[in-house]
Scaffold this active site. Sequence first.
Site, PDB file in Angstrom:
ATOM      1  N   ASN A  16       5.598 -24.092 -10.025  1.00  0.00           N
ATOM      2  CA  ASN A  16       7.000 -24.213 -10.431  1.00  0.00           C
ATOM      3  C   ASN A  16       7.503 -22.818 -10.814  1.00  0.00           C
ATOM      4  O   ASN A  16       7.207 -22.311 -11.890  1.00  0.00           O
ATOM      5  CB  ASN A  16       7.098 -25.197 -11.609  1.00  0.00           C
ATOM      6  CG  ASN A  16       8.529 -25.405 -12.060  1.00  0.00           C
ATOM      7  OD1 ASN A  16       9.381 -24.532 -11.910  1.00  0.00           O
ATOM      8  ND2 ASN A  16       8.797 -26.570 -12.628  1.00  0.00           N
ATOM      9  N   LYS A  19       9.269 -22.199 -14.140  1.00  0.00           N
ATOM     10  CA  LYS A  19       8.381 -21.993 -15.294  1.00  0.00           C
ATOM     11  C   LYS A  19       7.897 -20.543 -15.320  1.00  0.00           C
ATOM     12  O   LYS A  19       7.880 -19.908 -16.364  1.00  0.00           O
ATOM     13  CB  LYS A  19       7.154 -22.918 -15.198  1.00  0.00           C
ATOM     14  CG  LYS A  19       7.395 -24.357 -15.582  1.00  0.00           C
ATOM     15  CD  LYS A  19       6.042 -25.094 -15.624  1.00  0.00           C
ATOM     16  CE  LYS A  19       6.183 -26.568 -15.913  1.00  0.00           C
ATOM     17  NZ  LYS A  19       4.894 -27.269 -15.880  1.00  0.00           N
ATOM     18  N   ASP A  76       2.318 -28.118 -19.590  1.00  0.00           N
ATOM     19  CA  ASP A  76       2.794 -29.453 -19.257  1.00  0.00           C
ATOM     20  C   ASP A  76       3.952 -29.750 -20.197  1.00  0.00           C
ATOM     21  O   ASP A  76       3.853 -29.542 -21.409  1.00  0.00           O
ATOM     22  CB  ASP A  76       1.696 -30.517 -19.382  1.00  0.00           C
ATOM     23  CG  ASP A  76       2.054 -31.726 -18.521  1.00  0.00           C
ATOM     24  OD1 ASP A  76       2.098 -31.584 -17.282  1.00  0.00           O
ATOM     25  OD2 ASP A  76       2.352 -32.793 -19.080  1.00  0.00           O
ATOM     26  N   PHE A 157      16.653 -25.206 -14.875  1.00  0.00           N
ATOM     27  CA  PHE A 157      16.073 -26.124 -13.892  1.00  0.00           C
ATOM     28  C   PHE A 157      15.915 -27.510 -14.530  1.00  0.00           C
ATOM     29  O   PHE A 157      16.262 -27.712 -15.692  1.00  0.00           O
ATOM     30  CB  PHE A 157      14.728 -25.595 -13.381  1.00  0.00           C
ATOM     31  CG  PHE A 157      13.599 -25.639 -14.402  1.00  0.00           C
ATOM     32  CD1 PHE A 157      13.540 -24.724 -15.432  1.00  0.00           C
ATOM     33  CD2 PHE A 157      12.601 -26.602 -14.328  1.00  0.00           C
ATOM     34  CE1 PHE A 157      12.513 -24.756 -16.374  1.00  0.00           C
ATOM     35  CE2 PHE A 157      11.553 -26.649 -15.257  1.00  0.00           C
ATOM     36  CZ  PHE A 157      11.522 -25.717 -16.280  1.00  0.00           C
TER      37      PHE A 157
HETATM   38  P1  ITT Z   1       3.347 -27.744 -12.607  1.00  0.00           P
HETATM   39  O1  ITT Z   1       2.656 -29.024 -12.965  1.00  0.00           O
HETATM   40  O2  ITT Z   1       2.902 -27.161 -11.296  1.00  0.00           O
HETATM   41  O3  ITT Z   1       3.348 -26.729 -13.709  1.00  0.00           O
HETATM   42  P2  ITT Z   1       5.752 -29.366 -12.691  1.00  0.00           P
HETATM   43  O4  ITT Z   1       7.216 -29.061 -12.500  1.00  0.00           O
HETATM   44  O5  ITT Z   1       5.190 -30.555 -11.957  1.00  0.00           O
HETATM   45  O6  ITT Z   1       4.925 -28.046 -12.349  1.00  0.00           O
HETATM   46  P3  ITT Z   1       5.239 -30.715 -15.195  1.00  0.00           P
HETATM   47  O7  ITT Z   1       4.282 -31.683 -14.605  1.00  0.00           O
HETATM   48  O8  ITT Z   1       4.912 -30.067 -16.510  1.00  0.00           O
HETATM   49  O9  ITT Z   1       5.491 -29.488 -14.226  1.00  0.00           O
HETATM   50  O10 ITT Z   1       6.656 -31.420 -15.289  1.00  0.00           O
HETATM   51  C1  ITT Z   1       7.646 -30.809 -16.019  1.00  0.00           C
HETATM   52  C2  ITT Z   1       8.980 -31.417 -15.688  1.00  0.00           C
HETATM   53  O11 ITT Z   1       9.717 -31.602 -16.906  1.00  0.00           O
HETATM   54  C3  ITT Z   1       9.810 -30.427 -14.857  1.00  0.00           C
HETATM   55  O12 ITT Z   1       9.634 -30.636 -13.483  1.00  0.00           O
HETATM   56  C4  ITT Z   1      11.219 -30.719 -15.342  1.00  0.00           C
HETATM   57  O13 ITT Z   1      11.729 -31.824 -14.668  1.00  0.00           O
HETATM   58  C5  ITT Z   1      11.005 -31.086 -16.811  1.00  0.00           C
HETATM   59  N1  ITT Z   1      11.103 -29.884 -17.672  1.00  0.00           N
HETATM   60  C6  ITT Z   1      10.096 -29.237 -18.318  1.00  0.00           C
HETATM   61  N2  ITT Z   1      10.564 -28.165 -18.957  1.00  0.00           N
HETATM   62  C7  ITT Z   1      11.877 -28.108 -18.710  1.00  0.00           C
HETATM   63  C8  ITT Z   1      12.894 -27.217 -19.075  1.00  0.00           C
HETATM   64  O14 ITT Z   1      12.651 -26.128 -19.774  1.00  0.00           O
HETATM   65  N3  ITT Z   1      14.131 -27.468 -18.624  1.00  0.00           N
HETATM   66  C9  ITT Z   1      14.394 -28.536 -17.881  1.00  0.00           C
HETATM   67  N4  ITT Z   1      13.492 -29.431 -17.464  1.00  0.00           N
HETATM   68  C10 ITT Z   1      12.231 -29.215 -17.881  1.00  0.00           C
END
Ligand code: ITT
Length: 206
Positions: A16, A19, A76, A157
Amino acid sequence: MTANLSAMNLLLATRNQHKTREFTQLLGPNFTLRDLTRTRDLPEIRETGRAFEENAVIKAIAISKIFPHEMVIADDSGLEVDALNGAPGVFSARYGGENASDQRNVEKLLHEVQGATKRSARFRCVIALAKNGKLMTTVAGEVGGRITKSPRGGNGFGYDPIFIPEGFEETFAELPSETKNAVSHRAKAVAELVRYFNTARRLARN
Ligand code: ITT
């Protein structure tokens, strides 16, 4: 640009890129960060945990076994909405279905909270640090706020366009990234991680 030779190398276990951008800004020049966006042929890591901490640990341990010489961090994170009893929580990335877009996730969430007067919610982030298959620590952060009726703003995002952090009137997607990075769940977790590294360095010197 000159490289910071004393910077600590970290591998962020994510694809991501949003992130990664936030981590790079939050960690600053004392850290050199790489992520997995250019790494091919990685096995699928199933996020089977029921809590952010569990999933952060699963990701950090799995990636640190594949890259045993690297210091690995995994994030996460997600959104907990009170009117939905804490959903989408650990399912935030796939709330609208497997591989759902941010837009689809946001649409589903707004649909689910339609008409709810209680709009309170919070973002949570847990970061796990691991080396060579061993967990070293976990740190966490959260930020409270409320859910809007419709998406606003183009920064950030995920659920940023529908989340107004406490103390503000704009969504995370309307606020400049510097403001999000001053108050966010991820900012608080990263600050704790940096404190962990500073303590470990101090102890190693003594
Ligand atoms: P990785 O597991 O590869 O790190 P991912 O996007 O799948 O990537 P997660 O499983 O941790 O990561 O899911 C996090 C989700 O939560 C992310 O896709 C967003 O939809 C939401 N999220 C987390 N932090 C956020 C933020 O700062 N702003 C907005 N949405 C966020």
